[in-house]
Design an enzyme around this catalytic site. Sequence first.
Site, PDB file in Angstrom:
ATOM      1  N   ARG A   1      11.605  10.774  -1.179  1.00  0.00           N
ATOM      2  CA  ARG A   1      11.389   9.975  -2.382  1.00  0.00           C
ATOM      3  C   ARG A   1      11.267  10.879  -3.602  1.00  0.00           C
ATOM      4  O   ARG A   1      10.514  11.852  -3.614  1.00  0.00           O
ATOM      5  CB  ARG A   1      10.122   9.130  -2.232  1.00  0.00           C
ATOM      6  CG  ARG A   1       9.660   8.396  -3.517  1.00  0.00           C
ATOM      7  CD  ARG A   1      10.526   7.209  -3.840  1.00  0.00           C
ATOM      8  NE  ARG A   1      10.147   6.592  -5.095  1.00  0.00           N
ATOM      9  CZ  ARG A   1       9.250   5.604  -5.214  1.00  0.00           C
ATOM     10  NH1 ARG A   1       8.617   5.152  -4.144  1.00  0.00           N
ATOM     11  NH2 ARG A   1       9.002   5.072  -6.387  1.00  0.00           N
TER      12      ARG A   1
ATOM     13  N   ASP B   1      10.152   3.202  -0.577  1.00  0.00           N
ATOM     14  CA  ASP B   1       9.091   2.754  -1.474  1.00  0.00           C
ATOM     15  C   ASP B   1       8.065   2.014  -0.630  1.00  0.00           C
ATOM     16  O   ASP B   1       8.405   1.038   0.049  1.00  0.00           O
ATOM     17  CB  ASP B   1       9.669   1.833  -2.548  1.00  0.00           C
ATOM     18  CG  ASP B   1       8.636   1.457  -3.593  1.00  0.00           C
ATOM     19  OD1 ASP B   1       7.621   2.164  -3.713  1.00  0.00           O
ATOM     20  OD2 ASP B   1       8.849   0.443  -4.301  1.00  0.00           O
TER      21      ASP B   1
ATOM     22  N   ARG C   1      15.481   4.487  -4.914  1.00  0.00           N
ATOM     23  CA  ARG C   1      14.567   5.244  -4.055  1.00  0.00           C
ATOM     24  C   ARG C   1      14.990   5.207  -2.595  1.00  0.00           C
ATOM     25  O   ARG C   1      15.539   4.212  -2.112  1.00  0.00           O
ATOM     26  CB  ARG C   1      13.148   4.713  -4.208  1.00  0.00           C
ATOM     27  CG  ARG C   1      13.005   3.236  -3.893  1.00  0.00           C
ATOM     28  CD  ARG C   1      11.955   2.558  -4.729  1.00  0.00           C
ATOM     29  NE  ARG C   1      12.353   2.425  -6.113  1.00  0.00           N
ATOM     30  CZ  ARG C   1      11.668   1.740  -7.031  1.00  0.00           C
ATOM     31  NH1 ARG C   1      10.544   1.157  -6.710  1.00  0.00           N
ATOM     32  NH2 ARG C   1      12.090   1.661  -8.266  1.00  0.00           N
TER      33      ARG C   1
ATOM     34  N   ASP D   1       4.368   0.139  -0.874  1.00  0.00           N
ATOM     35  CA  ASP D   1       3.339  -0.398  -1.765  1.00  0.00           C
ATOM     36  C   ASP D   1       2.213  -1.021  -0.948  1.00  0.00           C
ATOM     37  O   ASP D   1       2.468  -1.875  -0.084  1.00  0.00           O
ATOM     38  CB  ASP D   1       3.924  -1.464  -2.697  1.00  0.00           C
ATOM     39  CG  ASP D   1       4.784  -0.868  -3.792  1.00  0.00           C
ATOM     40  OD1 ASP D   1       4.468   0.243  -4.257  1.00  0.00           O
ATOM     41  OD2 ASP D   1       5.779  -1.507  -4.185  1.00  0.00           O
TER      42      ASP D   1
END
Length: 215
Positions: A144, A156, A153, A158
């Site tokens: 990344r 990712d 990317r 989250d």
Amino acid sequence: MSAPNRPKDGKSGGGQGRPPSRGGPSPKPKSSGPAPARRSPARPAGKGSAGAPARRTREDYPTVQAFVAIGANLGDARAAVTAAMDAIGTIERTVVTARSSLYRSAPVDATGPDFINAVVAVRTGLTAEAFLAELHLLEEQAGRERPFPNAPRTLDLDLLMHGNAIKDTPALALPHPRMRDRAFVLKPLAEIAPDKVPRAALARVSSQVIERIRD
């Protein structure tokens, strides 16, 4: 993070043997019935056969439920998302308990090809900050890079929710402040945890293009 309960130290049990008799064999006592069964010395809790602390499994530690959104749109994005699901399960004191299907979505506030998305549910004994640091490490291991905001990317990750935690710091906001604006988060989250996604929230993102990938 609550410190894991550790077994208390203690000395191994075990009675002493009967001293050897002197002056020849002792006379046998008269039997008045069956001899009482001898009890083995109790082994201290949490100790192995050699007195070493018993090993704990991941499930032995206090945990909270957390949810992680996964996305990628560079390289083999589908393979990257699938690999990330497995990698999250290798984080210390963390177990993946549910995985959504894979979804394809158009970039939202981002650039590049379509994204492959998913959400996983976990039980983790890490604090939100420690768990997020582990997710960032997985992103780095996947190559990344952040050359500019919302850049394409390779991976990712989250952190959407961590138990009932409510946080708003420069490093971490919980629940994720934009999760209810993203179909690529709400659709897979609703698949594995429908109680976490109000119908009104799904209705608000119904215009966003997202497709469930069927094998």
